[in-house]
Design an enzyme around this catalytic site. Structure first.
Site, PDB file in Angstrom:
ATOM      1  NE  ARG A  83      -3.337   2.512   2.774  1.00 10.78           N
ATOM      2  CZ  ARG A  83      -3.120   3.399   3.755  1.00 10.78           C
ATOM      3  NH1 ARG A  83      -2.233   3.168   4.704  1.00 10.78           N
ATOM      4  NH2 ARG A  83      -3.801   4.522   3.790  1.00 10.78           N
ATOM      5  CG  HIS A 127      -0.885   9.098   3.457  1.00  6.18           C
ATOM      6  ND1 HIS A 127      -1.037   7.757   3.737  1.00  6.18           N
ATOM      7  CD2 HIS A 127      -0.462   9.660   4.611  1.00  6.18           C
ATOM      8  CE1 HIS A 127      -0.715   7.531   5.004  1.00  6.18           C
ATOM      9  NE2 HIS A 127      -0.362   8.674   5.562  1.00  6.18           N
ATOM     10  CD  GLU A 172      -4.441   7.905   9.751  1.00  8.29           C
ATOM     11  OE1 GLU A 172      -3.888   8.969  10.068  1.00  8.29           O
ATOM     12  OE2 GLU A 172      -4.129   6.816  10.223  1.00  8.29           O
ATOM     13  CG  ASN A 301      -4.856   3.586   8.814  1.00  7.84           C
ATOM     14  OD1 ASN A 301      -5.009   2.576   8.135  1.00  7.84           O
ATOM     15  ND2 ASN A 301      -4.370   4.716   8.329  1.00  7.84           N
ATOM     16  CE1 TYR A 303       0.307   3.287  13.610  1.00  7.93           C
ATOM     17  CE2 TYR A 303      -1.701   4.305  12.796  1.00  7.93           C
ATOM     18  CZ  TYR A 303      -0.445   3.779  12.557  1.00  7.93           C
ATOM     19  OH  TYR A 303       0.054   3.732  11.280  1.00  7.93           O
ATOM     20  CD  GLU A 367      -1.356   4.170   8.070  1.00 11.61           C
ATOM     21  OE1 GLU A 367      -1.124   4.626   9.218  1.00 11.61           O
ATOM     22  OE2 GLU A 367      -1.459   4.892   7.064  1.00 11.61           O
TER      23      GLU A 367
END
Ligand code: PNW
Length: 461
Positions: A83, A127, A172, A301, A303, A367
């Site tokens: 990606r 991005h 995002e 994504n 985290y 991600e």
């Protein structure tokens, strides 16, 4: 390599899609080459004090010049998918007007190189590197930017769709809107809440306009989606104030994107919260139909996760502007080098929650990863057991979510290699491959070897 993995990982199917991810500005460098125009990140990096150590993406990982070597590296990791993002200011330097063939040619070569090595390209169209000229005209808070994004997307789609199967419009949008236009912690560094909410809507509109035009021009098996960064937001206690704080945080970070995309309307409670701050989402007739066209895959994504309280340390429930308090309360868990708490259970909770609230949309983890203080030995090898443990627990969290019914089809590690970590500069290293920024030598870390073995094992090859 000794392979200790969490048992849940063994429940993933052999068909599970495995990848690594990067983005253009974080790795490419070569910012003045082949007609690339300036982006908001080139500008932002030059504002004193905005980026750690005064770093910028001028050279980054020099990927623009080392692309074939990097593709060989990707292939050696045994992933099926890579990606990457396309830099809008390479393809269309001013953000409007004609295509820049030399800029587009780089991605053409990249796609061919990947396919030649048996790696599936997954393109992200945006991005965060908005052409500076569009920011000068108002940026994402301005409606016209959405139309410019759709035009640019079609340029890339026309050139690559004969070989690229999966397309993500935006990466995002929360970061673009909130960090870029409200908190000012990312480019373009503005601090205007109303502008940020306008940016949310125009990002989503840009997604929908681009999606509609690409879908019309596409032939199967082309798939489209958008990637959102999300965590699991929970109340710190069962009190009404804390539950409200969690609801508001979740509304403004997650549901304000998901509801228009997947249900065709903005969440009522968020609209009401915004009205109390005298902010209106600039929706025009027909916008929500454009935004809510079906997607084939939702990129997630992940985290970290967060707990929220509606009461400040001193007991206040409103801040000096009269806005209700949202205080993030720590779980008390270990943190990464970003000071983000390590909460794999939150990942499972989030994915299960998504599959219940928004059923029927396959998800791919576009991600997941962690920055740690890596210590290379004399040979340059990084024995990053902390990162390996992070990946292990989070891949297991995905497998557990699948067992609980979440339709997750793939997982991409962030990131292929250490790179320009936005306002943290080169200080924070997310790579599973180490980059020596003096020599540009790439060395797979232990986590990369572990990841390769996990993929082999799950595939049964
Ligand atoms: C993502 N937050 O950014 C981006 O997609 C990557 O480009 C970036 O390198 C990676 O995560 C690591 O930071 C985020 O404040 C930035 O919650 C900030 C947040 C989340 C994700």
């Amino acid at each position: 390599i000794d392979l200790a993995i969490e048992p849940a990982i063994d429940t993933l199917p052999a068909s599970f899609r495995w990848g690594v991810a990067t983005s253009a500005y974080q790795i490419e460098g070569a910012v003045d080459e082949d007609g690339r125009g300036p982006s908001i990140w080139d500008t932002y990096c030059r504002v004193p004090g905005m980026v750690h150590n005064g770093d910028n993406g001028d050279v980054a990982c020099d990927h623009y010049h080392r692309m074939p070597e990097d593709v060989a590296l990707i292939s050696s990791l045994g992933v099926d998918t890579y990606r990457f993002s396309v830099a809008w200011p390479r393809v269309q330097p001013d953000g409007r007007g004609p295509v820049n063939p030399k800029g587009l040619a780089f991605y053409d070569r990249l796609v061919d190189e990947l396919l030649g090595k048996g790696v599936d390209p997954w393109v992200t169209l945006y991005h965060w590197d908005l052409p500076q000229e569009l920011e000068d005209a108002g940026g994402w808070p301005v409606r016209d930017t959405a139309y410019r994004f759709a035009d640019y997307s079609m340029m890339v789609f026309d050139a690559l769709s004969d070989r690229v199967r999966t397309w993500t419009t935006l990466n995002e949008p929360w970061c673009s809107a909130m960090l870029g236009y409200y908190e000012g912690r990312q480019a373009p560094g503005r601090q205007d809440f109303t502008a940020a909410i306008h940016a949310v809507h125009h990002l989503l509109l840009g997604h929908g306009l681009a999606l509609g035009r690409m879908r019309e021009a596409a032939t199967p098996p082309t798939e489209f989606g958008i990637t959102l960064n999300m965590g699991h937001a929970s109340p710190a206690t069962d009190s009404e104030a804390d539950r409200e704080a969690a609801r508001r945080a979740d509304g403004l970070s997650r549901r304000i994107y998901l509801d228009p995309l997947l249900r065709g309307h903005y969440p009522e409670d968020v609209v009401a919260d915004l009205a109390k701050r005298l902010v209106e989402i600039p929706v025009r007739d027909g916008d929500l139909e454009i935004i809510s066209q079906p997607i084939d895959v939702l990129g997630v994504n992940y985290y970290s996760s967060s707990k929220h309280s509606g009461v400040a340390e001193d007991g206040a429930v409103a801040d000096e502007d009269g806005h209700p308090v949202d205080r993030v309360v720590r779980f008390g868990k270990p943190v990464t080098a970003m000071d983000w708490e390590i909460v794999p259970e939150g990942f499972t909770d989030l994915l299960v929650q998504l599959s219940r609230e928004y059923p029927g949309v396959p998800m791919v983890i576009t991600e997941n990863g962690a920055a740690f203080e890596d210590r290379p030995d004399e040979s340059g090898f990084v024995r990053d057991d902390d990162r390996t443990a992070y990946l292990d627990s989070h891949i297991a969290a995905v497998a557990k979510a699948r067992q609980a019914g979440a339709d997750v089809r793939g997982y991409f590690a962030w990131s292929l290699m250490d790179n320009f970590e936005w306002s943290y500069g080169y200080d924070k290293r997310f790579g599973i491959v180490h980059v020596d920024y003096e020599t540009q030598v790439r060395t797979p870390k232990r986590s990369a070897l572990w990841y390769r073995d996990v993929i082999r094992r799950v595939r049964g090859s």
